[in-house]
Write a protein that holds these residues in place. Structure first.
Motif, PDB file in Angstrom:
ATOM      1  N   THR A 313     -33.323 117.974 -59.162  1.00 25.31           N
ATOM      2  CA  THR A 313     -32.202 118.789 -59.645  1.00 25.31           C
ATOM      3  C   THR A 313     -32.274 118.890 -61.161  1.00 25.31           C
ATOM      4  O   THR A 313     -32.391 117.866 -61.850  1.00 25.31           O
ATOM      5  CB  THR A 313     -30.860 118.155 -59.232  1.00 25.31           C
ATOM      6  OG1 THR A 313     -30.837 117.982 -57.813  1.00 25.31           O
ATOM      7  CG2 THR A 313     -29.700 119.032 -59.656  1.00 25.31           C
ATOM      8  N   SER A 314     -32.183 120.100 -61.680  1.00 24.02           N
ATOM      9  CA  SER A 314     -32.289 120.293 -63.126  1.00 24.02           C
ATOM     10  C   SER A 314     -31.200 121.230 -63.636  1.00 24.02           C
ATOM     11  O   SER A 314     -30.595 121.985 -62.872  1.00 24.02           O
ATOM     12  CB  SER A 314     -33.669 120.858 -63.489  1.00 24.02           C
ATOM     13  OG  SER A 314     -33.891 122.095 -62.840  1.00 24.02           O
ATOM     14  N   LEU A 315     -30.992 121.172 -64.930  1.00 22.39           N
ATOM     15  CA  LEU A 315     -30.006 122.032 -65.593  1.00 22.39           C
ATOM     16  C   LEU A 315     -30.625 123.394 -65.894  1.00 22.39           C
ATOM     17  O   LEU A 315     -31.672 123.473 -66.540  1.00 22.39           O
ATOM     18  CB  LEU A 315     -29.533 121.373 -66.890  1.00 22.39           C
ATOM     19  CG  LEU A 315     -28.580 122.183 -67.775  1.00 22.39           C
ATOM     20  CD1 LEU A 315     -27.238 122.367 -67.070  1.00 22.39           C
ATOM     21  CD2 LEU A 315     -28.393 121.491 -69.125  1.00 22.39           C
ATOM     22  N   LYS A 316     -29.982 124.457 -65.419  1.00 21.97           N
ATOM     23  CA  LYS A 316     -30.453 125.808 -65.723  1.00 21.97           C
ATOM     24  C   LYS A 316     -29.724 126.397 -66.923  1.00 21.97           C
ATOM     25  O   LYS A 316     -30.322 127.072 -67.749  1.00 21.97           O
ATOM     26  CB  LYS A 316     -30.247 126.723 -64.506  1.00 21.97           C
ATOM     27  CG  LYS A 316     -31.199 126.475 -63.351  1.00 21.97           C
ATOM     28  CD  LYS A 316     -31.023 127.518 -62.259  1.00 21.97           C
ATOM     29  CE  LYS A 316     -31.407 128.894 -62.761  1.00 21.97           C
ATOM     30  NZ  LYS A 316     -31.288 129.918 -61.681  1.00 21.97           N
ATOM     31  N   PRO A 347     -33.698 123.169 -70.373  1.00 21.62           N
ATOM     32  CA  PRO A 347     -33.718 124.466 -69.670  1.00 21.62           C
ATOM     33  C   PRO A 347     -34.669 125.444 -70.354  1.00 21.62           C
ATOM     34  O   PRO A 347     -34.925 125.348 -71.559  1.00 21.62           O
ATOM     35  CB  PRO A 347     -32.268 124.951 -69.779  1.00 21.62           C
ATOM     36  CG  PRO A 347     -31.461 123.733 -70.086  1.00 21.62           C
ATOM     37  CD  PRO A 347     -32.359 122.827 -70.873  1.00 21.62           C
ATOM     38  N   GLY A 348     -35.184 126.393 -69.593  1.00 18.14           N
ATOM     39  CA  GLY A 348     -36.057 127.400 -70.174  1.00 18.14           C
ATOM     40  C   GLY A 348     -35.332 128.200 -71.246  1.00 18.14           C
ATOM     41  O   GLY A 348     -34.181 128.577 -71.072  1.00 18.14           O
ATOM     42  N   GLY A 528     -29.149 129.469 -76.947  1.00 14.78           N
ATOM     43  CA  GLY A 528     -29.907 129.388 -75.708  1.00 14.78           C
ATOM     44  C   GLY A 528     -29.053 128.822 -74.589  1.00 14.78           C
ATOM     45  O   GLY A 528     -27.845 128.641 -74.730  1.00 14.78           O
ATOM     46  N   PRO A 529     -29.692 128.529 -73.441  1.00 20.34           N
ATOM     47  CA  PRO A 529     -28.962 128.026 -72.280  1.00 20.34           C
ATOM     48  C   PRO A 529     -28.546 126.569 -72.438  1.00 20.34           C
ATOM     49  O   PRO A 529     -28.021 125.973 -71.507  1.00 20.34           O
ATOM     50  CB  PRO A 529     -29.978 128.189 -71.150  1.00 20.34           C
ATOM     51  CG  PRO A 529     -31.303 128.077 -71.830  1.00 20.34           C
ATOM     52  CD  PRO A 529     -31.122 128.719 -73.174  1.00 20.34           C
ATOM     53  N   ASP A 530     -28.790 125.999 -73.596  1.00 25.45           N
ATOM     54  CA  ASP A 530     -28.483 124.584 -73.808  1.00 25.45           C
ATOM     55  C   ASP A 530     -27.477 124.380 -74.933  1.00 25.45           C
ATOM     56  O   ASP A 530     -27.391 123.301 -75.514  1.00 25.45           O
ATOM     57  CB  ASP A 530     -29.762 123.828 -74.131  1.00 25.45           C
ATOM     58  CG  ASP A 530     -30.447 124.342 -75.397  1.00 25.45           C
ATOM     59  OD1 ASP A 530     -30.176 125.497 -75.784  1.00 25.45           O
ATOM     60  OD2 ASP A 530     -31.245 123.607 -75.984  1.00 25.45           O
TER      61      ASP A 530
END
Length: 605
Positions: A313-316, A347-348, A528-530
């Motif tokens: 499980t990872s953070l998107k 996250p990417g 970004g997504p972070d």
């Protein structure tokens, strides 16, 4: 489907039992405690993640696992996830098949493996290796007996999940030989290869190292504050270059040649004050795996305190306005406090990750030989250091090697794992490591009992220790005798892995608040997504655990406000624990039948 994804899926079912699982699991065999032995799992929870938590932590590396346990025991509702199918993240202990999958993921640039690159794996005869017989550390470490991590392991009771073994042999490679460093007064006193004036100089320096924080010592250090430690020891204490190398690189484990006087003194002192704390050795390691095994211990502690775990499980994406974290399994979690993420699992498109400007290159070899000649009696591991300019490559930086025998639980009988590392960069790093492996190979073939060569030693070449053991003290004679020897056998390599890891932590660096300030200052525009995610650091270049607890405390302070109650837990006394043995059917009981709950487990160790 990429080769990395296929390899990762194939390795998901493979897992080595942890230290806790290797212990008998019957109720009568358990020693009850506030943090019970988890010979299987905490009572499993359903795979559905909670819709809300205080802190989301991504990555189960050592720092993140300590943080999760500290927060959980403080009362925070912690959700701890990992993109990998195993625990440990950047500090994992992996089987052969898991290493295969890891290499494929690193070279494919898969999410969850940022910070690693250029992984090359060679296994000549894979069908001859039983994958689960091996526990290979991605970031091998030594635990000094006098250290903040060991103190935390005791205070948190996490040590109960682990088994430690000692390392007392530290070897220095010079003049084509491996000398064992004589570091105690007793060893120096009986070493007949050292003359009396030199012994006095050594004793004087050791005394200074132990007392340099006193007023008189402080004055000397302050007057030489900006000098190179190597020059300081040579000029002030008149030790030979060989002895200075031994103190700086072997006992001090300095990863670089130019260090300041305070840095050098603190590292040598770390070794000296750790000696004889628990026995005639300064360092320990965790059996069956290093940081990976300790990470699992803290994850178990966090689970007992109420943390929820989920692998794969990872953070998107994290939206700081709504405080909702979006995970790769499609679930959404409302975060009331903070999100902490390992750089490897960013996250990417992340813009927040600390700049990783420092490198460490590692070479891991499995050899078909016990290598017991390097170990002290009753031990299964040793340290070998190649100071600068001692290899054929004229290495600018030291090469450090940790040798793990079969008694460590990391490989089968008759085999040994060599972990080598250097902070040199690029192709030079790989050449230095290969040159060091070659010297280790030559040495172990010469010195092994089955190498077909014997050396006649006189009474002047050996010494009888206080405990009755006989030690070879004239290793120079051995080296000269062995130099022209051509062994009858060749060393068989079963496995070779080389890779590069980057980190934001400088050699000798201490993680501080400013490492994480960027996350607090990020503007929402073009983020970004972070955005607002706090990142931990990739493992440092150290082969000790120095800095790990410091970083965990800094992250804890960023979340809680201070570290005053960091693991400030009122554990019950042992007698009280014994009087309140937990029933196997209690809510907090241990689920020993892992297969029964295999489809439901959210905490699988």
């Amino acid at each position: 489907m990429t080769s990395a994804v296929k390899s990762r899926r194939a390795s998901m079912a493979e897992r080595r039992p942890s230290m806790a699982e290797r212990r008998p699991s019957g109720l009568n065999s358990r020693r009850p405690s506030v943090i019970p032995y988890l010979a299987g799992l905490e009572k499993p929870v359903l795979p559905t993640l909670p819709s809300k938590c205080d802190v989301l932590i991504c990555g189960t590396g050592l720092v993140e696992s300590i943080l999760a346990a500290a927060l959980a025991w403080q009362g925070s509702n912690v959700l701890h996830v990992d993109a990998n199918p195993y625990y440990g993240d950047t500090c994992a202990t992996l089987t052969i098949e898991q290493i295969r999958a890891w290499c494929a993921s690193v070279n494919d640039g898969s999410p969850g493996f940022h910070g690693f690159s250029k992984a090359m794996l060679h296994i000549p005869s894979p069908h001859k290796l039983n994958s689960r017989d091996y526990g290979i550390d991605l970031t091998p470490r030594l635990l000094f007996a006098k250290s903040d991590l060991l103190s935390l392991l005791v205070a948190s009771r996490v040590y109960r999940y682990l088994e430690f073994q000692s390392i007392s042999n530290f070897h220095t490679f010079e003049n084509d030989t491996f000398d064992k460093m004589m570091s105690t007064k007793e060893e120096i006193f009986v070493d007949q290869s050292i003359n009396l004036p030199t012994k006095r100089l050594l004793m004087r320096f050791i005394k200074f190292v132990l007392e340099y924080e006193l007023p008189e010592g402080k004055k000397i250090v302050e007057s030489h504050m900006n000098e190179n430690f190597v020059d300081f020891v040579h000029n002030i204490f008149h030790l030979s270059p060989k002895q200075v190398n031994e103190f700086c690189y072997t006992l001090g484990l300095s990863p670089m040649p130019k260090i300041s006087v305070p840095q050098g003194l603190s590292r040598v002192r770390r070794y000296l004050i750790s000696f004889s704390v628990y026995g005639d050795f300064p360092t320990l390691y965790s059996k069956y795996g290093g940081p990976g095994e300790i990470s699992q211990g803290f994850c178990r502690s966090a689970a007992v305190a109420g943390a929820t775990y989920k692998l794969n499980t990872s953070l998107k994406y994290y939206d700081p306005k709504t405080k909702i974290a979006y995970l790769n399994d499609g679930s959404k979690v409302n975060i009331t406090e903070k999100v902490v993420c390992s750089p490897s699992q960013a996250p990417g498109g992340s813009k927040n990750v600390p700049k990783m400007q420092y490198e460490v290159t590692r070479l891991i070899s499995i050899v078909e030989k016990s290598c017991k000649e390097w170990f002290a009696e009753g031990e299964n591991a040793a340290v070998v250091v190649f100071p600068p300019k001692t290899l054929s490559t004229m290495n600018a930086y030291p090469v450090q090697a940790i040798i793990m025998g079969s008694g460590t639980g990391s490989c089968p009988d008759g085999q040994c794992i060599w972990y080598l590392s250097t902070i040199e960069r690029g192709e030079r790093a790989r050449k230095d490591l290969q040159a060091a492996v070659k010297k280790m190979e030559e040495s172990i073939l010469r010195e092994s009992e089955d190498g077909g060569f014997d050396v006649e030693l006189s009474d002047n070449d050996v010494a009888i220790q206080a405990n009755g053991n006989v030690s070879v003290i004239n290793s120079v004679k051995l080296g000269k005798s062995f130099k022209e020897f051509v062994p009858r056998e060749k060393l068989k390599y079963l496995f070779k892995l080389i890779f590069t890891q980057t980190t934001s932590v400088a050699p000798f660096g201490v993680v501080s608040n400013n490492v994480f300030e960027k996350a607090e200052e990020t503007e929402h525009i073009d983020a970004g997504p972070d955005e607002k995610v706090i990142y931990s650091s990739m493992p440092s270049t150290e082969i000790s655990y120095d800095g790990v607890v410091t970083e965990a405390k800094v992250l804890y302070s960023k979340i809680v406000g201070s570290d005053d109650d960091f693991f400030d837990v009122d554990f019950e006394d042992e007698d009280e624990d014994n009087a309140n043995t937990r029933n196997i059917d209690d809510e907090s009981a241990i689920a020993d039948d892992t297969e029964e709950f295999q489809s439901e487990m959210a905490f699988e160790l």
